[in-house]
Design a protein around this motif. Sequence first.
Motif, PDB file in Angstrom:
ATOM      1  N   VAL A 131       0.849  -1.192   0.000  1.00 17.93           N
ATOM      2  CA  VAL A 131       0.000   0.000   0.000  1.00 17.93           C
ATOM      3  C   VAL A 131       0.884   1.241   0.000  1.00 17.93           C
ATOM      4  CG1 VAL A 131      -1.739   1.304   1.284  1.00 17.93           C
ATOM      5  CG2 VAL A 131      -1.871  -1.192   1.179  1.00 17.93           C
ATOM      6  N   GLY A 132       0.647   2.135  -0.947  1.00 23.59           N
ATOM      7  CA  GLY A 132       1.455   3.326  -1.102  1.00 23.59           C
ATOM      8  C   GLY A 132       2.467   3.225  -2.223  1.00 23.59           C
ATOM      9  N   SER A 133       2.694   2.005  -2.719  1.00 25.15           N
ATOM     10  CA  SER A 133       3.642   1.829  -3.822  1.00 25.15           C
ATOM     11  C   SER A 133       3.089   2.424  -5.106  1.00 25.15           C
ATOM     12  CB  SER A 133       3.920   0.345  -4.062  1.00 25.15           C
ATOM     13  OG  SER A 133       4.511  -0.267  -2.959  1.00 25.15           O
ATOM     14  N   ILE A 134       4.025   2.810  -5.965  1.00 22.91           N
ATOM     15  CA  ILE A 134       3.687   3.101  -7.359  1.00 22.91           C
ATOM     16  C   ILE A 134       4.331   2.008  -8.198  1.00 22.91           C
ATOM     17  CG2 ILE A 134       4.068   4.640  -9.310  1.00 22.91           C
ATOM     18  CD1 ILE A 134       3.793   6.982  -7.446  1.00 22.91           C
ATOM     19  N   ILE A 135       3.507   1.286  -8.940  1.00 21.23           N
ATOM     20  CA  ILE A 135       4.024   0.230  -9.800  1.00 21.23           C
ATOM     21  C   ILE A 135       3.964   0.690 -11.246  1.00 21.23           C
ATOM     22  CG2 ILE A 135       3.402  -1.621  -8.202  1.00 21.23           C
ATOM     23  CD1 ILE A 135       0.960  -2.191  -9.947  1.00 21.23           C
ATOM     24  N   GLU A 136       4.894   0.193 -12.033  1.00 18.74           N
ATOM     25  CA  GLU A 136       4.961   0.580 -13.441  1.00 18.74           C
ATOM     26  C   GLU A 136       5.394  -0.642 -14.243  1.00 18.74           C
ATOM     27  OE1 GLU A 136       7.020   4.083 -16.185  1.00 18.74           O
ATOM     28  OE2 GLU A 136       7.986   3.438 -14.329  1.00 18.74           O
ATOM     29  N   TYR A 137       4.682  -0.901 -15.314  1.00 23.45           N
ATOM     30  CA  TYR A 137       5.117  -1.980 -16.203  1.00 23.45           C
ATOM     31  C   TYR A 137       4.884  -1.544 -17.644  1.00 23.45           C
ATOM     32  CZ  TYR A 137       0.116  -3.226 -16.241  1.00 23.45           C
ATOM     33  OH  TYR A 137      -1.248  -3.201 -16.351  1.00 23.45           O
ATOM     34  N   SER A 138       5.718  -2.058 -18.524  1.00 26.49           N
ATOM     35  CA  SER A 138       5.597  -1.743 -19.943  1.00 26.49           C
ATOM     36  C   SER A 138       5.985  -2.973 -20.749  1.00 26.49           C
ATOM     37  CB  SER A 138       6.472  -0.541 -20.316  1.00 26.49           C
ATOM     38  OG  SER A 138       7.839  -0.831 -20.080  1.00 26.49           O
ATOM     39  N   TYR A 139       5.461  -3.033 -21.941  1.00 23.88           N
ATOM     40  CA  TYR A 139       5.809  -4.130 -22.835  1.00 23.88           C
ATOM     41  C   TYR A 139       5.730  -3.627 -24.275  1.00 23.88           C
ATOM     42  CZ  TYR A 139       0.716  -4.608 -23.352  1.00 23.88           C
ATOM     43  OH  TYR A 139      -0.619  -4.372 -23.595  1.00 23.88           O
ATOM     44  N   GLN A 140       6.411  -4.345 -25.150  1.00 29.47           N
ATOM     45  CA  GLN A 140       6.393  -4.002 -26.572  1.00 29.47           C
ATOM     46  C   GLN A 140       6.202  -5.284 -27.376  1.00 29.47           C
ATOM     47  OE1 GLN A 140       9.960  -2.469 -29.014  1.00 29.47           O
ATOM     48  NE2 GLN A 140       8.792  -0.587 -28.598  1.00 29.47           N
ATOM     49  N   ILE A 141       5.340  -5.182 -28.388  1.00 27.06           N
ATOM     50  CA  ILE A 141       4.992  -6.336 -29.220  1.00 27.06           C
ATOM     51  C   ILE A 141       5.107  -5.943 -30.683  1.00 27.06           C
ATOM     52  CG2 ILE A 141       3.124  -7.923 -29.890  1.00 27.06           C
ATOM     53  CD1 ILE A 141       2.008  -7.642 -27.068  1.00 27.06           C
ATOM     54  N   GLN A 142       5.681  -6.822 -31.475  1.00 25.19           N
ATOM     55  CA  GLN A 142       5.612  -6.678 -32.924  1.00 25.19           C
ATOM     56  C   GLN A 142       4.394  -7.458 -33.408  1.00 25.19           C
ATOM     57  OE1 GLN A 142       9.077  -7.756 -35.326  1.00 25.19           O
ATOM     58  NE2 GLN A 142       7.704  -8.392 -36.977  1.00 25.19           N
ATOM     59  N   ILE A 143       3.428  -6.734 -33.980  1.00 26.90           N
ATOM     60  CA  ILE A 143       2.188  -7.345 -34.437  1.00 26.90           C
ATOM     61  C   ILE A 143       2.447  -8.054 -35.769  1.00 26.90           C
ATOM     62  CG2 ILE A 143      -0.242  -6.944 -34.948  1.00 26.90           C
ATOM     63  CD1 ILE A 143       0.587  -6.223 -32.084  1.00 26.90           C
ATOM     64  N   ALA A 144       2.050  -9.324 -35.847  1.00 27.61           N
ATOM     65  CA  ALA A 144       2.339 -10.110 -37.046  1.00 27.61           C
ATOM     66  C   ALA A 144       1.629  -9.555 -38.279  1.00 27.61           C
ATOM     67  CB  ALA A 144       1.957 -11.564 -36.816  1.00 27.61           C
ATOM     68  N   ASP A 145       0.408  -9.087 -38.110  1.00 29.29           N
ATOM     69  CA  ASP A 145      -0.386  -8.583 -39.236  1.00 29.29           C
ATOM     70  C   ASP A 145      -0.361  -7.060 -39.207  1.00 29.29           C
ATOM     71  OD1 ASP A 145      -2.184  -7.995 -41.219  1.00 29.29           O
ATOM     72  OD2 ASP A 145      -3.816  -9.223 -40.426  1.00 29.29           O
ATOM     73  N   TRP A 146       0.277  -6.450 -40.164  1.00 30.54           N
ATOM     74  CA  TRP A 146       0.410  -4.993 -40.178  1.00 30.54           C
ATOM     75  C   TRP A 146      -0.929  -4.282 -40.352  1.00 30.54           C
ATOM     76  CZ3 TRP A 146      -1.361  -2.296 -44.368  1.00 30.54           C
ATOM     77  CH2 TRP A 146      -1.510  -2.985 -45.566  1.00 30.54           C
ATOM     78  N   LYS A 147      -1.965  -5.031 -40.718  1.00 29.14           N
ATOM     79  CA  LYS A 147      -3.280  -4.431 -40.926  1.00 29.14           C
ATOM     80  C   LYS A 147      -4.064  -4.252 -39.620  1.00 29.14           C
ATOM     81  CE  LYS A 147      -3.587  -6.672 -45.466  1.00 29.14           C
ATOM     82  NZ  LYS A 147      -4.337  -7.656 -46.287  1.00 29.14           N
ATOM     83  N   GLN A 148      -3.566  -4.831 -38.532  1.00 31.78           N
ATOM     84  CA  GLN A 148      -4.317  -4.851 -37.270  1.00 31.78           C
ATOM     85  C   GLN A 148      -3.783  -3.796 -36.305  1.00 31.78           C
ATOM     86  OE1 GLN A 148      -7.055  -6.756 -36.868  1.00 31.78           O
ATOM     87  NE2 GLN A 148      -6.730  -7.474 -38.973  1.00 31.78           N
ATOM     88  N   LEU A 149      -4.208  -2.571 -36.487  1.00 32.64           N
ATOM     89  CA  LEU A 149      -3.826  -1.502 -35.564  1.00 32.64           C
ATOM     90  C   LEU A 149      -4.581  -1.689 -34.245  1.00 32.64           C
ATOM     91  CD1 LEU A 149      -2.099   1.092 -35.441  1.00 32.64           C
ATOM     92  CD2 LEU A 149      -4.134   2.368 -36.133  1.00 32.64           C
ATOM     93  N   ASN A 150      -3.835  -1.649 -33.137  1.00 35.52           N
ATOM     94  CA  ASN A 150      -4.439  -1.935 -31.838  1.00 35.52           C
ATOM     95  C   ASN A 150      -5.543  -0.957 -31.472  1.00 35.52           C
ATOM     96  OD1 ASN A 150      -2.165  -3.808 -31.496  1.00 35.52           O
ATOM     97  ND2 ASN A 150      -2.741  -3.744 -29.329  1.00 35.52           N
ATOM     98  N   SER A 151      -6.627  -1.508 -30.902  1.00 35.00           N
ATOM     99  CA  SER A 151      -7.622  -0.660 -30.245  1.00 35.00           C
ATOM    100  C   SER A 151      -7.030  -0.158 -28.929  1.00 35.00           C
ATOM    101  CB  SER A 151      -8.904  -1.454 -29.987  1.00 35.00           C
ATOM    102  OG  SER A 151      -9.464  -1.919 -31.204  1.00 35.00           O
ATOM    103  N   TRP A 152      -7.704   0.843 -28.341  1.00 37.47           N
ATOM    104  CA  TRP A 152      -7.201   1.403 -27.082  1.00 37.47           C
ATOM    105  C   TRP A 152      -8.372   1.673 -26.147  1.00 37.47           C
ATOM    106  CZ3 TRP A 152      -2.757   1.638 -24.675  1.00 37.47           C
ATOM    107  CH2 TRP A 152      -2.618   2.495 -23.575  1.00 37.47           C
TER     108      TRP A 152
END
Length: 633
Positions: A131-152
């Motif tokens: 309790v009181g912590s700030i957590i941070e995580y990140s990741y990066q992915i190469q999408i196999a199909d260039w036509k599939q732009l991620n929703s958000w």
Amino acid sequence: MQKIILSAFLLFLYSNQIDAQEANQPKNSDFGVDADAIIVLDSGYSFYNENFELIFTHTTKIEILTEEGLSWANVMIPNSEVDSLIYIKGHTYNLAQNNSLIIDSLETSEIEKEIQNGIVKNYFSLPNAKVGSIIEYSYQIQIADWKQLNSWYFQNDIPVVKSIYITEVPNYILFYKYLEGIRNLDNLERKTVKKLIDDKQTQVLVEQYSMDSIPAYLAENHIPGDDYFISKIEFKLAEYTLPRSSTVYLLPQNYEELAVNWAGDPFFRQVYQNSSYLQSTIDKIYHPKLMRMDVIKGYYFFIRNNFTVDLSYNDKSLEEAFKARRGTPQQINMLLTKILNQSGFDAYLIALSSIENRPTYPENPYFELFDQYVAMVRYNGQNYFLDASNKNLLFNMLPPNFINNGGLVISQNAPGFVPLNFNHEDKEMVTAEFEISDTATIKGNYEVKREGYAVYTFDSRFLNSNRTYNDYFIETIFENMDWNIKKHEIEDEFDDNKYLKEYLSFERPADSAAKNYMEIKPIIFNEFSENILPAKERQNPVTLYTPLIRKASYTYKIPEGWTILEKPNDTSMALKDGKGKLMYQFNLTGHTFRIEYTIDYDQVIYMPEEYPMIRTFMQEVTDALNQKVILVR
């Protein structure tokens, strides 16, 4: 696990980080109150790299506020098995007692993977979260199909202070964008830059979408549209022109173009072509001396009553479906449209989006938007909408969740939208006459006439899955074990459409009784025994499904020597713009009192700002219909 106790220099850097976070403080000081955790910043970035590979990066920073909020330190990141996960990083920030900063970093060895149905699930827990912590995580992915732009998704299960999504798309690719939910963007920034892609300087459109102070999403009841009202933005590829290639068009520019293209497709075109396998049936139903409306109804009831929904017929032809008397809902309504056209009627196949699929139509069409198909026939300047796949629907009635602003006419000659409105109400009219005895019993007769969606709802309950009206009689007995039911009947009759008449004769005890005292709740089978909209506030729109009409007249004869100690109060209320009304009246004449009421509303979907109005109306209805009569001697 790496643990670093920072020097004063790193503490200075951390203070700058805190300053940056404070720059993203919510606009409302009450924002996030009582939350277990709060997302300080959620950011995403989709771009095409120099090799024309689609890369997606996601970073989330969360402040843990309670013990329950620690669950947000347990993370699962999914990616398709065909995608390439480039990295996952994670850190937990805590302040020591001497105000030095402790950073605990996630090790790659602490990430567990699980593959199910082509989806890789990456599990990890951020170290030393408290309790009181700030957590941070990140990741990066190469999408196999260039036509599939991620929703958000801007919105989450906990409050979000700031959510930012940046896309970088080469100018030879066009994505349609769909903002969903009830919130607008707080900011949209757009610019064009040059980038080297595939060894060529390319104009790239950079767009940054942002929302601030987004409350946690509440999964409320009676939301018209499943997850549509979660704030998010989706992308669908419309067209592209790769270098040294011609343009590929994937989505139409407008709905009329979509309707024309569909109508020209061989699958839909057959609806407007004559077929010999229908002719013998047409000859049996059609007769030139019959009223044309009667012929339309004849075709509708023939298809509705004789065809069974069978999803396994999805890959079979219309002819196979017709001969087998079974098919998908779309095939059944295509056959109805086809037989009407072949008989000389002006009939069309209509594509629509059910409320669950998407409650509104966006500016740009896409194919998955339409999940239902019904028939429409024009006669004497009026459109009649028919769904023959549901045996409980009446003529010119669509399921309530199909009434979604409009339907798209699949036609090359008359493409476009036609309005969809409710042609029926959920209507019940009650007449009841009772006599109260000295011994605190009430006997008499209760009659109700059901019309429109009241018939559809009733039949959907008791004429499905091998059930009959007899099941309703049995339910009435078991739900009212202290009643002496002498007669209970239901008759279905027709006057342009089916309606139901229910007759019930019974004797029951007063709701409460003592010597020289009786308490009676005069309204029986009260569907408004409690407010159907109990929440004081609402985040999402609410649907009441159908327009509703209730009219009732209850007459009670009081025994000699008894008087009324407490009687119901008269009530009336009207919604603005004539959208609904309530009228409740009590009248006493001699030893007979009569209660009459009318409840009527025609607006079905209410936005959050309209919710207090409809909730207050429903509370007035509930209060009125639950009033009691007290008799004393």
